[in-house]
Motif scaffolding. Structure first.
Motif, PDB file in Angstrom:
ATOM      1  N   GLY A 199       6.609 -28.576   2.809  1.00  0.00           N
ATOM      2  CA  GLY A 199       5.163 -28.535   3.033  1.00  0.00           C
ATOM      3  C   GLY A 199       4.434 -27.823   1.915  1.00  0.00           C
ATOM      4  N   GLY A 200       5.032 -26.728   1.412  1.00  0.00           N
ATOM      5  CA  GLY A 200       4.410 -25.994   0.316  1.00  0.00           C
ATOM      6  C   GLY A 200       4.371 -26.796  -0.970  1.00  0.00           C
ATOM      7  N   GLU A 201       5.429 -27.554  -1.255  1.00  0.00           N
ATOM      8  CA  GLU A 201       5.461 -28.383  -2.466  1.00  0.00           C
ATOM      9  C   GLU A 201       4.449 -29.521  -2.371  1.00  0.00           C
ATOM     10  N   ARG A 202       4.329 -30.110  -1.221  1.00  0.00           N
ATOM     11  CA  ARG A 202       3.343 -31.189  -1.047  1.00  0.00           C
ATOM     12  C   ARG A 202       1.920 -30.647  -1.179  1.00  0.00           C
ATOM     13  N   ARG A 203       1.679 -29.451  -0.630  1.00  0.00           N
ATOM     14  CA  ARG A 203       0.349 -28.868  -0.745  1.00  0.00           C
ATOM     15  C   ARG A 203       0.012 -28.585  -2.214  1.00  0.00           C
ATOM     16  N   ARG A 204       0.961 -28.092  -2.987  1.00  0.00           N
ATOM     17  CA  ARG A 204       0.729 -27.846  -4.408  1.00  0.00           C
ATOM     18  C   ARG A 204       0.460 -29.156  -5.165  1.00  0.00           C
ATOM     19  N   ALA A 205       1.213 -30.195  -4.827  1.00  0.00           N
ATOM     20  CA  ALA A 205       1.014 -31.492  -5.486  1.00  0.00           C
ATOM     21  C   ALA A 205      -0.375 -32.047  -5.179  1.00  0.00           C
ATOM     22  N   ALA A 206      -0.805 -31.911  -3.926  1.00  0.00           N
ATOM     23  CA  ALA A 206      -2.138 -32.390  -3.550  1.00  0.00           C
ATOM     24  C   ALA A 206      -3.219 -31.585  -4.262  1.00  0.00           C
ATOM     25  N   LEU A 207      -2.997 -30.286  -4.405  1.00  0.00           N
ATOM     26  CA  LEU A 207      -3.944 -29.449  -5.145  1.00  0.00           C
ATOM     27  C   LEU A 207      -4.004 -29.863  -6.611  1.00  0.00           C
ATOM     28  N   ALA A 208      -2.847 -30.112  -7.209  1.00  0.00           N
ATOM     29  CA  ALA A 208      -2.816 -30.513  -8.617  1.00  0.00           C
ATOM     30  C   ALA A 208      -3.605 -31.797  -8.830  1.00  0.00           C
ATOM     31  N   ARG A 209      -3.467 -32.759  -7.928  1.00  0.00           N
ATOM     32  CA  ARG A 209      -4.217 -34.011  -8.044  1.00  0.00           C
ATOM     33  C   ARG A 209      -5.724 -33.766  -7.916  1.00  0.00           C
TER      34      ARG A 209
END
Length: 592
Positions: free
Chosen positions: A121-131
């Protein structure tokens, strides 16, 4: 705030058999920092989707300045169609350049080549933030941006948003995040929206004033004002008084624990005391734990006392869950020992809300299909018990699948807190909870008779809840601090400040000859600036009072634009005056 670059006039949306909201006027200025506040189910996420243009309203007009780019960070974006996190980040016609995504991802510490299916969940949240951030939008809509982020990532995001030159609207349960970043507040309440030119730090005082005025108006009309049931039963002022009492009790408990922890000598005296030993429910003696070549916990000694509220903090991967499992006996240490009191009976509330069967009714979850709930040995009617957890009693026949994520979290809390126990283990309990439910959870924990072990990244929640903080830095060392997150942060800052002071002292040239008094101009500014600042604040208050008229924007747009422009200029003037006076005040103090 400058003139609006995005707005809705007369916004209305039908949901189910009625209006979710109707006749809303909402606007976003080019440098606004807006907190969007409201209960779970009030329509906050839906409102963001309307602003970004993903759903169409049933009535209302959306106005946007040509060329304005609006980007929304969803709470739970869909990663299923994508092989890697980078594939997700660069998909679609509005995708940012890959190198921009990679630059932000590197700062967030996320490998974008990670397969989407296996990402946490933390990795997906970071990826969404990066986008989202890589698109550098004019308006950024953030739905629970700190969910699943560790403290280091939250700090990074706060710094990024503080430098951001566009506008943002944020939904968050993280009070510290909201207080630090927001300057205006949108309050979505009972189908209407209110705007106030204050940040989240002034929200509670504002809402208390609003409810008090509504109550006075109802009395004048000699009729009963229909408020939400939980406000009538709990009362904002009464809740604040109770919370103040709990905070005083928490301070006393922290002081007691500080005396027991103290310095090394004091700690040994405290731990040798028979009374302390008899109250210990978990004793960790010189425990260590490694995975492969990496040491997670090294030579850790600690006693958990009856009634302790223990917070565990640290970056993702630092070992928080490992320490929690060691203290509860779920895993054994490589060396040392952990002894649990034989009478310890614990319940665990983690992030697995999905384990609640969606086809079951609320009645089935709480009362096995009946009308009565056994709450720690006392029978309560299910509808009355639901009201204690901020539910409309009519939800008793609803299916779990029909509840929002926040409502499912509340239902899980209601079920688990009904059980008899003397140890409560909470793993990231604040995800998906609105601010009112967080208040409720704080009250329940404060009134809980047993011991609490809590892992959380919510700084304000920790400060309001725990008596001792265990801080992990990833090296195997565990800091033990009496108090909450702010106390742990202050302890970490002291060695760094001492090092910086030592380095600056060594490198500093001989001090110049000190002045004996201020110059004429400086003395004049020092004397006159407080009155000037007060005059600016008075003028700002007058403008804010006029802007609080919700119809001004549509009735006299030119006047609205002039006032908001003036208000922004006054804010800058006030900030400059305050900085100048503080500089002079430091000079006066130095002169003695």
């Amino acid at each position: 705030m400058a003139a609006p670059i995005l707005s809705y006039e007369g916004l209305g949306l039908v949901q189910g058999s009625g209006w979710l909201f109707r006749d809303l006027d909402i606007y976003v200025g080019e440098r606004d920092r807006l907190a969007l506040i409201g209960r779970n189910g009030a329509g906050k996420t839906t409102l963001l989707k309307l602003l970004v243009g993903r759903i169409e309203p049933d009535k209302g007009k959306r106005v946007i300045v040509p060329g304005t780019q609006v980007v929304m960070l969803e709470q739970e974006p869909d990663f299923r169609p994508f092989a890697t996190l980078m594939d997700f980040a660069v998909a679609g016609t509005d995708a940012p350049p890959e190198h921009e995504v990679a630059a932000i991802a590197d700062q967030l510490g996320i490998d974008m080549n990670r397969t989407a299916a296996s990402a946490s969940g933390g990795e997906r949240r970071r990826a969404a933030l990066a986008r989202a951030l890589a698109q550098n939008p004019d308006v950024l809509l953030l739905d629970e941006p700190t969910n699943h982020l560790d403290l280091a990532a939250i700090d990074w995001l706060e710094s990024w948003l503080a430098r951001y030159t566009g506008a943002f609207v944020v939904i968050s349960h993280d009070r510290t995040f909201l207080t630090r970043l927001t300057r205006q507040t949108l309050w979505l309440d009972r189908g209407s929206i209110r705007r106030k030119e204050i940040g989240f730090g002034g929200f509670e005082e504002w809402t208390e004033a609003v409810f008090a005025e509504e109550a006075r108006a109802a009395q004048k009309l000699d009729s009963k004002l229909r408020l939400e049931a939980h406000w009538l039963e709990r009362g904002v002022t009464a809740r604040r008084k109770r919370n103040q009492g709990r905070l005083e009790k928490l301070k006393e408990m922290r002081a007691t624990r500080a005396a027991m922890i103290g310095g090394p000598g004091v700690a040994k005296l405290g731990l040798a005391n028979d009374d302390v030993r008899s109250k210990s429910v978990i004793v960790a003696e010189n425990i260590s734990k490694s995975f492969g070549d990496r040491t997670i916990i090294r030579n850790f000694d600690f006693r958990v006392q009856r009634g302790d509220r223990i917070g565990i903090v640290g970056a993702n991967g630092a070992g928080k869950s490992t320490l929690l499992k060691l203290l509860t006996g779920e895993i054994a240490p490589d060396s040392g020992s952990v002894t649990l009191a034989p009478t310890l009976d614990g319940i665990v509330i983690d992030q697995q809300r999905s384990l609640l069967s969606p086809e079951k009714r609320v009645r089935d979850i709480l009362a096995d299909g009946g009308d009565w709930v056994e709450v720690r040995g006392v029978k309560k009617h299910i509808q009355g018990y639901l009201k204690e957890f901020l539910f409309d009693p009519g939800v008793v026949e609803a299916s779990v699948g029909a509840l929002s994520g926040g409502e499912r979290s509340r239902l899980l809390l209601a079920r688990e807190f009904a059980r008899e126990s003397n140890l409560l283990v909470l793993d990231e309990p604040t995800n998906d909870l609105d601010l009112e439910t967080l208040d409720l959870l704080q009250e329940v924990i404060a009134d809980y008779a047993g011991t609490v072990l809590l892992v959380s990244h919510d700084r304000d929640f920790l400060d309001r809840t725990v008596t001792v903080t265990l801080g992990l830095d990833g090296s195997g060392k565990v800091d033990i601090v009496a108090g909450g997150y702010a106390d742990w942060e202050a302890k970490r800052a002291k060695p760094n400040a001492a090092k910086a002071k030592s380095a600056s002292t060594e490198a500093a040239p001989p001090p110049p000859q000190a002045r004996k008094k201020l110059s004429y101009k400086d003395q004049r500014d020092y004397d006159l600036l407080p009155a000037q600042i007060e005059a600016i604040e008075t003028e700002m208050a007058d403008i804010e009072a006029e802007l609080s008229d919700g119809n001004l924007f549509t009735r006299d747009h030119a006047r609205f634009a002039a006032l908001t422009g003036k208000l922004e200029a006054l804010r800058e003037e006030k900030a400059a005056a305050e900085d100048r006076w503080l500089e002079l005040a430091e000079a006066v103090e130095a002169l003695g």
